[in-house]
Design a protein around this motif. Structure first.
Motif, PDB file in Angstrom:
ATOM      1  N   LEU A 227       0.795  -1.135  -0.108  1.00 44.25           N
ATOM      2  CA  LEU A 227      -0.005   0.043  -0.035  1.00 44.25           C
ATOM      3  C   LEU A 227       0.864   1.293   0.040  1.00 44.25           C
ATOM      4  CD1 LEU A 227      -2.746  -1.090   2.467  1.00 44.25           C
ATOM      5  CD2 LEU A 227      -3.092  -0.563   0.085  1.00 44.25           C
ATOM      6  N   ILE A 228       1.870   1.164   0.854  1.00 45.85           N
ATOM      7  CA  ILE A 228       2.942   2.266   0.926  1.00 45.85           C
ATOM      8  C   ILE A 228       3.602   2.793  -0.612  1.00 45.85           C
ATOM      9  CG2 ILE A 228       4.842   3.327   2.051  1.00 45.85           C
ATOM     10  CD1 ILE A 228       3.810   1.975   4.503  1.00 45.85           C
ATOM     11  N   LYS A 229       4.175   1.512  -1.153  1.00 48.68           N
ATOM     12  CA  LYS A 229       5.034   1.697  -2.210  1.00 48.68           C
ATOM     13  C   LYS A 229       3.963   1.978  -3.755  1.00 48.68           C
ATOM     14  CE  LYS A 229       7.388  -2.218  -1.623  1.00 48.68           C
ATOM     15  NZ  LYS A 229       8.243  -3.310  -1.866  1.00 48.68           N
ATOM     16  N   GLY A 230       2.858   1.261  -3.605  1.00 39.01           N
ATOM     17  CA  GLY A 230       2.071   1.352  -4.664  1.00 39.01           C
ATOM     18  C   GLY A 230       2.340   0.619  -5.756  1.00 39.01           C
ATOM     19  N   THR A 231       2.227   0.914  -6.939  1.00 36.07           N
ATOM     20  CA  THR A 231       2.374   0.063  -8.208  1.00 36.07           C
ATOM     21  C   THR A 231       2.922   1.119  -9.115  1.00 36.07           C
ATOM     22  OG1 THR A 231       0.098   0.599  -9.311  1.00 36.07           O
ATOM     23  CG2 THR A 231       0.474  -1.547  -8.085  1.00 36.07           C
ATOM     24  N   ARG A 232       3.910   0.469 -10.150  1.00 36.50           N
ATOM     25  CA  ARG A 232       4.413   1.365 -11.213  1.00 36.50           C
ATOM     26  C   ARG A 232       3.382   1.844 -12.258  1.00 36.50           C
ATOM     27  NH1 ARG A 232       8.372  -2.478 -14.265  1.00 36.50           N
ATOM     28  NH2 ARG A 232       9.183  -0.456 -15.250  1.00 36.50           N
ATOM     29  N   SER A 233       4.008   2.935 -12.723  1.00 37.72           N
ATOM     30  CA  SER A 233       3.089   3.800 -13.649  1.00 37.72           C
ATOM     31  C   SER A 233       2.827   3.008 -14.778  1.00 37.72           C
ATOM     32  CB  SER A 233       3.937   4.908 -14.146  1.00 37.72           C
ATOM     33  OG  SER A 233       3.253   5.653 -15.017  1.00 37.72           O
ATOM     34  N   ALA A 234       1.535   2.916 -15.307  1.00 37.94           N
ATOM     35  CA  ALA A 234       1.053   2.238 -16.394  1.00 37.94           C
ATOM     36  C   ALA A 234       1.617   3.002 -17.659  1.00 37.94           C
ATOM     37  CB  ALA A 234      -0.478   2.350 -16.488  1.00 37.94           C
ATOM     38  N   ALA A 235       2.028   4.036 -17.745  1.00 35.85           N
ATOM     39  CA  ALA A 235       2.378   4.810 -18.944  1.00 35.85           C
ATOM     40  C   ALA A 235       3.837   4.425 -18.876  1.00 35.85           C
ATOM     41  CB  ALA A 235       2.430   6.389 -18.829  1.00 35.85           C
ATOM     42  N   TYR A 236       4.657   4.451 -17.923  1.00 40.66           N
ATOM     43  CA  TYR A 236       6.006   4.012 -18.068  1.00 40.66           C
ATOM     44  C   TYR A 236       6.200   2.675 -18.463  1.00 40.66           C
ATOM     45  CZ  TYR A 236      10.784   3.639 -16.464  1.00 40.66           C
ATOM     46  OH  TYR A 236      12.357   3.308 -16.366  1.00 40.66           O
ATOM     47  N   GLU A 237       5.334   1.679 -17.960  1.00 39.17           N
ATOM     48  CA  GLU A 237       5.653   0.299 -18.234  1.00 39.17           C
ATOM     49  C   GLU A 237       4.933   0.122 -19.733  1.00 39.17           C
ATOM     50  OE1 GLU A 237       4.477  -3.066 -15.658  1.00 39.17           O
ATOM     51  OE2 GLU A 237       3.468  -1.538 -14.403  1.00 39.17           O
ATOM     52  N   ARG A 238       4.246   0.998 -20.249  1.00 41.06           N
ATOM     53  CA  ARG A 238       3.844   0.708 -21.612  1.00 41.06           C
ATOM     54  C   ARG A 238       5.104   1.206 -22.611  1.00 41.06           C
ATOM     55  NH1 ARG A 238      -1.215   3.808 -24.664  1.00 41.06           N
ATOM     56  NH2 ARG A 238      -0.994   2.648 -26.688  1.00 41.06           N
ATOM     57  N   LEU A 239       5.599   2.242 -22.020  1.00 41.76           N
ATOM     58  CA  LEU A 239       6.828   2.789 -22.912  1.00 41.76           C
ATOM     59  C   LEU A 239       7.965   1.582 -22.864  1.00 41.76           C
ATOM     60  CD1 LEU A 239       8.581   4.987 -24.285  1.00 41.76           C
ATOM     61  CD2 LEU A 239       9.284   5.795 -22.171  1.00 41.76           C
ATOM     62  N   GLU A 240       8.210   0.945 -21.677  1.00 39.50           N
ATOM     63  CA  GLU A 240       9.165  -0.104 -21.622  1.00 39.50           C
ATOM     64  C   GLU A 240       8.704  -1.187 -22.352  1.00 39.50           C
ATOM     65  OE1 GLU A 240       9.521  -1.122 -17.707  1.00 39.50           O
ATOM     66  OE2 GLU A 240      11.476   0.241 -17.339  1.00 39.50           O
ATOM     67  N   ASN A 241       7.490  -1.719 -22.197  1.00 40.07           N
ATOM     68  CA  ASN A 241       6.890  -2.894 -23.268  1.00 40.07           C
ATOM     69  C   ASN A 241       6.973  -2.263 -24.484  1.00 40.07           C
ATOM     70  OD1 ASN A 241       5.169  -5.385 -22.747  1.00 40.07           O
ATOM     71  ND2 ASN A 241       4.065  -4.133 -24.306  1.00 40.07           N
ATOM     72  N   THR A 242       6.903  -1.137 -25.187  1.00 39.40           N
ATOM     73  CA  THR A 242       7.027  -1.037 -26.597  1.00 39.40           C
ATOM     74  C   THR A 242       8.320  -1.155 -27.175  1.00 39.40           C
ATOM     75  OG1 THR A 242       4.987   0.870 -26.379  1.00 39.40           O
ATOM     76  CG2 THR A 242       6.710   1.028 -28.149  1.00 39.40           C
ATOM     77  N   GLU A 243       9.516  -0.640 -26.097  1.00 35.64           N
ATOM     78  CA  GLU A 243      10.744  -0.862 -26.700  1.00 35.64           C
ATOM     79  C   GLU A 243      11.137  -2.503 -26.750  1.00 35.64           C
ATOM     80  OE1 GLU A 243      12.920   1.050 -23.711  1.00 35.64           O
ATOM     81  OE2 GLU A 243      12.440   3.190 -24.341  1.00 35.64           O
ATOM     82  N   ASP A 244      10.624  -3.065 -25.784  1.00 34.28           N
ATOM     83  CA  ASP A 244      10.897  -4.641 -25.733  1.00 34.28           C
ATOM     84  C   ASP A 244       9.965  -5.273 -27.063  1.00 34.28           C
ATOM     85  OD1 ASP A 244      12.116  -4.622 -23.192  1.00 34.28           O
ATOM     86  OD2 ASP A 244      10.389  -4.971 -22.108  1.00 34.28           O
ATOM     87  N   ILE A 245       9.126  -4.698 -27.469  1.00 30.00           N
ATOM     88  CA  ILE A 245       8.344  -5.306 -28.643  1.00 30.00           C
ATOM     89  C   ILE A 245       9.230  -4.805 -29.779  1.00 30.00           C
ATOM     90  CG2 ILE A 245       6.305  -4.826 -30.155  1.00 30.00           C
ATOM     91  CD1 ILE A 245       4.709  -4.757 -27.676  1.00 30.00           C
ATOM     92  N   GLU A 246       9.838  -3.870 -29.922  1.00 28.77           N
ATOM     93  CA  GLU A 246      10.733  -3.439 -31.155  1.00 28.77           C
ATOM     94  C   GLU A 246      11.821  -4.190 -31.232  1.00 28.77           C
ATOM     95  OE1 GLU A 246      11.229   0.735 -30.474  1.00 28.77           O
ATOM     96  OE2 GLU A 246       9.318   1.299 -31.330  1.00 28.77           O
ATOM     97  N   GLU A 247      12.574  -4.548 -29.957  1.00 32.92           N
ATOM     98  CA  GLU A 247      13.622  -5.374 -29.738  1.00 32.92           C
ATOM     99  C   GLU A 247      13.370  -6.736 -30.166  1.00 32.92           C
ATOM    100  OE1 GLU A 247      17.031  -6.586 -26.582  1.00 32.92           O
ATOM    101  OE2 GLU A 247      15.474  -5.202 -26.104  1.00 32.92           O
ATOM    102  N   VAL A 248      12.412  -7.545 -29.820  1.00 29.47           N
ATOM    103  CA  VAL A 248      12.058  -8.781 -30.043  1.00 29.47           C
ATOM    104  C   VAL A 248      11.507  -8.845 -31.817  1.00 29.47           C
ATOM    105  CG1 VAL A 248      10.245 -10.484 -29.722  1.00 29.47           C
ATOM    106  CG2 VAL A 248      11.185  -9.441 -27.730  1.00 29.47           C
ATOM    107  N   GLU A 249      10.910  -7.861 -32.168  1.00 26.66           N
ATOM    108  CA  GLU A 249      10.745  -7.888 -33.678  1.00 26.66           C
ATOM    109  C   GLU A 249      12.032  -7.839 -34.500  1.00 26.66           C
ATOM    110  OE1 GLU A 249       7.839  -4.477 -33.883  1.00 26.66           O
ATOM    111  OE2 GLU A 249       6.133  -5.822 -33.831  1.00 26.66           O
ATOM    112  N   GLN A 250      12.987  -7.124 -34.076  1.00 25.54           N
ATOM    113  CA  GLN A 250      14.117  -6.957 -34.707  1.00 25.54           C
ATOM    114  C   GLN A 250      14.972  -8.225 -34.697  1.00 25.54           C
ATOM    115  OE1 GLN A 250      16.338  -3.867 -32.933  1.00 25.54           O
ATOM    116  NE2 GLN A 250      15.240  -2.165 -33.977  1.00 25.54           N
TER     117      GLN A 250
END
Length: 545
Positions: A227-250
């Motif tokens: 509860l104190i720490k919370g969860t990661r930002s959805a926008a930041y996770e989405r940005l990281e996920n997009t970079e991972d998709i591009e890397e895997v596609e390459q």
């Protein structure tokens, strides 16, 4: 007369308030159980029978935990603060109240035995067989009954062992074997089956202790810190996920480029390509879920409640520290001042005061603050158990059986969850006793002792009755022991096991606290990247928040 009528009216008002609180608590329990089960069950695999079973089992667990403060309230209510019994609390009425609470425990504990050994196993194995599409209804029922019969045999053995384990021995050492057997049956009849039921419940409580050590101890540290720490930002996770998709596609394109001239790919590259394509499907699934969460109104609402979650987290960690410090001091007191393992480390009175044991007598002065505190501690114990089960999952040794996910939990996992909570709730009563033994035994009862007073002029002395808090030295006819205590300490070897279990509980809590502090923030879609049969693309990702 007027004063007596006023006192009687005040006492009646307290009793009405107590029963009203209990009634409201029952309604709240039923509402909570329905919401909790509906919140976590899978929308694709929900079944009416498993849903009703889960709701009923969870409600029985919570109602059983609520009986402890009611038991303490009733034995305390029969006496005035000056140590005298109230006018209506004669021997017959007191016995009726004790029997009513005892029958309440008989009923609830019998229902728990029925759920743990018959109902839940039958429903679980029924739905396990249902996973096979070629199985008929009749075959499902037969197979479920066959496996459930094994649980029924275990239950019967526990009841028989508890019924005929001699807690006392015949006074005549020269008695024949028949006289010894006859003595056992007479003892069983005089206890009205209390020993048999107590042994069975204590055996389940021992399993509940192991579940509490595993799940509750970790949940008490994980829930507040999450509860104190919370969860990661959805926008930041989405940005990281997009970079991972591009890397895997390459990487996929680079491997496919090797076969452009018609040459077949090597076996190693084929395996790598298959793994990358599976990874890409998972990442795209994450992308869809992250996009849904980022644009969800629920996400924005949770963001606005972030300060409130931090406050709740700080409050929960303070309660956990109060609980742990009190448990440590109580166990240390038993280690130093109890009669040892042969007595089950039972200790009467308190030599080392702990914060909770000091707080409860203070709250007793204002009705019903002490009962509210006990109820809060019990509910906190249950909620942290739920948090621990959600974080750890359901395991069989090193094999993970199920995950508990909002909106994606299979019926079998919900049944496991409710069975674990039933067992943990049984252990809750002993945990509360460990924290405040005298309060759980006698509540706020006082009894009268004779005290000699000598006058200053030495002309004489007189005897004065002075109220004293009920303890183990009090006469049996002056202080009424709660029915909870009778179930807890019928067999000394269970009490000894609970004592060592408390030390293990403290150790796991400290380990869990260190692990929770070292772990980073949780993902808003934690678990999607793993191969989890409980998850699917057609279910809304907002449940994962």
């Amino acid at each position: 007369m007027a004063a007596a009528a006023t006192a009687a009216g005040a006492a009646s008002a307290e009793l009405v308030i107590g029963w009203c609180i209990f009634g409201l608590l029952l309604l709240a329990i039923l509402a909570f159980c329905w919401i909790y089960v509906r919140k976590y069950q899978s929308q694709r695999e929900s079944e009416v029978v498993s849903t009703i079973t889960a709701i009923f089992s969870l409600a029985i667990a919570l109602i059983t935990s609520a009986l402890l403060p009611v038991d303490i309230f009733l034995v305390s209510y029969m006496k005035n603060q000056n140590g005298t019994f109230k006018d209506w609390a004669n021997a017959n009425v007191s016995r009726q109240i004790e029997d009513t609470v005892l029958y309440g425990y008989y009923t609830l504990y019998s229902v728990i035995l029925f759920c743990v050994f018959l109902w839940i196993p039958f429903v679980y194995f029924y739905y396990e067989e249902k996973d096979d599409d070629d199985t008929s209804k009749c075959t499902q029922i037969k197979t479920a009954l066959k496996y459930t019969l094994g649980f029924a045999v275990i239950c019967a053995l526990l009841l028989l062992i508890g019924a005929f384990v001699p807690l006392n021995v015949p006074n005549n050492k020269n008695s024949t074997e028949w006289e010894k057997v006859k003595f056992l049956f007479e003892e069983l009849g005089s206890s009205h089956g209390l020993a048999a039921l107590s042994f069975s419940i204590s055996s389940l409580t021992l399993i509940g202790m192991l579940a509490a050590i595993t799940y509750t101890a970790y949940g008490m540290s994980a829930l507040p810190l999450n509860l104190i720490k919370g969860t990661r930002s959805a926008a930041y996770e989405r940005l990281e996920n997009t970079e991972d998709i591009e890397e895997v596609e390459q990487h996929i394109q680079s491997i496919k480029s090797k076969s452009k001239d018609g040459r077949p790919l090597p076996a190693r590259d084929k395996r790598t390509l298959k793994q990358l394509e599976e990874r890409l499907r998972t990442l795209r699934k994450r992308e869809r879920r992250l996009e849904f969460i980022e644009n969800s109104c629920w996400t924005k609402f949770c963001g606005a409640l972030r300060p409130l979650k931090i406050i709740w987290g700080i409050f929960f960690i303070l309660v956990a520290l109060l609980f742990v410090i009190s448990l440590f001091l109580s166990n240390l007191d038993k280690a130093l001042h109890s009669a040892g393992i042969n007595s089950g480390f039972i200790i009467f009175g308190t030599n080392l005061s702990n914060p909770l044991n000091m707080l409860l007598p203070l709250l007793q002065r204002v009705f019903p603050l002490d009962y509210i505190l006990i109820t809060i501690i019990i509910m906190y114990f249950i909620f942290t158990s739920m948090a621990g089960i959600r974080n750890i999952g359901i395991w069989f040794f090193w094999i993970r059986l199920y995950k508990i996910r909002r909106g994606r939990t299979r019926p079998q996992a919900l049944l496991f969850l409710c069975m674990i909570l039933l067992l943990i709730v049984l252990h809750t009563s002993y945990m509360i006793y460990s924290l405040a033994p005298q309060y759980v035994m006698y509540g706020s009862q006082n009894y009268l002792i004779e005290s000699n007073i000598t006058y200053d002029d030495h002309k004489g002395n007189s005897t004065l009755s002075v109220p004293k808090r009920c303890d183990a030295d009090a006469p049996e006819d002056q202080c009424t022991v709660t029915r909870t205590y009778l179930f807890l300490h019928k067999f000394w070897f269970f009490s000894a096991a609970y004592y060592f279990g408390n030390w293990a509980f403290l150790g796991v809590f400290l380990i869990g606290l260190i692990v929770s502090c070292c772990k980073g923030k949780k993902s808003v879609i934690e678990g999607v990247e793993e191969d989890d049969s409980d998850l699917s693309d057609d279910e809304p990702s907002a449940y994962s928040i």
